[in-house]
Design an enzyme around this catalytic site. Structure first.
Site, short mmCIF file in Angstrom:
data_model
loop_
_atom_site.label_atom_id
_atom_site.label_comp_id
_atom_site.label_asym_id
_atom_site.label_seq_id
_atom_site.Cartn_x
_atom_site.Cartn_y
_atom_site.Cartn_z
N ARG A 136 2.40 -0.41 -5.04
CA ARG A 136 2.28 -1.86 -4.87
C ARG A 136 1.45 -2.19 -3.65
O ARG A 136 1.50 -1.51 -2.63
CB ARG A 136 3.65 -2.52 -4.79
CG ARG A 136 4.36 -2.54 -3.45
CD ARG A 136 5.08 -1.28 -3.01
NE ARG A 136 5.78 -0.55 -4.04
CZ ARG A 136 7.03 -0.75 -4.39
NH1 ARG A 136 7.76 -1.60 -3.73
NH2 ARG A 136 7.58 -0.04 -5.34
N GLY B 63 0.83 -1.21 0.00
CA GLY B 63 0.00 0.00 0.00
C GLY B 63 0.86 1.25 0.00
O GLY B 63 0.60 2.19 0.74
N HIS B 64 1.90 1.26 -0.86
CA HIS B 64 2.78 2.41 -0.94
C HIS B 64 3.58 2.38 -2.25
O HIS B 64 3.54 1.40 -2.99
CB HIS B 64 3.74 2.46 0.25
CG HIS B 64 4.70 1.32 0.31
ND1 HIS B 64 4.44 0.17 1.02
CD2 HIS B 64 5.92 1.14 -0.27
CE1 HIS B 64 5.46 -0.66 0.89
NE2 HIS B 64 6.37 -0.10 0.10
N SER B 65 4.29 3.47 -2.47
CA SER B 65 5.23 3.59 -3.58
C SER B 65 6.52 4.16 -3.01
O SER B 65 6.53 4.72 -1.92
CB SER B 65 4.66 4.54 -4.63
OG SER B 65 5.59 4.74 -5.68
#
Length: 130
Positions: free
Chosen positions: A95, A48-50
């Protein structure tokens, strides 16, 4: 999507068990950090991040899980379930990891050490950044 790539890890087969090796020529970056996810409860999601600059290489050492990636335009789901291949994720890719099988282990090899400033943890902020 050209910011992700499945990379085969050299596998040495032997009747006593297989062995895979990740050396400097396997990945397109110098390894700065290694961590792993395990005992992920059923239905839980990770990621839950980039990353702004970090590249990562994910491997299902045991079991399986799905990696959902998007560059803001294209979205793709990659199932990892072989310990002799992994998913290279370049920076600038959102992702999410889910659908972990029981007993799965996700190994992550990163191009940089942990720095909170490198993360984009809000999807709307990620979209604005691209």
């Amino acid at each position: 999507m050209n910011k992700i790539k499945i990379i085969k890890i050299p596998k040495i087969e032997d009747h006593r068990g297989n062995l895979s090796v990740i050396e400097k020529d396997v990945l397109p970056f110098e390894i700065q950090r290694v961590y792993y996810l395990y005992d992920v409860p059923a239905g839980a999601e990770r990621g839950g991040h980039s990353h702004k600059k970090t590249k990562e290489f994910l491997i299902a050492l045991s079991g399986s899980f799905d990696v959902i990636v998007t560059d803001g335009t294209l979205k793709e789901t990659v199932t990892l379930n072989k310990p002799y291949e992994g998913l290279l994720i370049e920076n600038g890719v959102w992702r999410e990891l889910n659908n972990f099988s029981s007993g799965s282990v996700c190994l992550v090899i990163a191009s940089d050490v942990f720095e909170e400033e490198d993360y984009i943890r809000d999807f709307n902020e990620f979209i604005k950044s691209i």
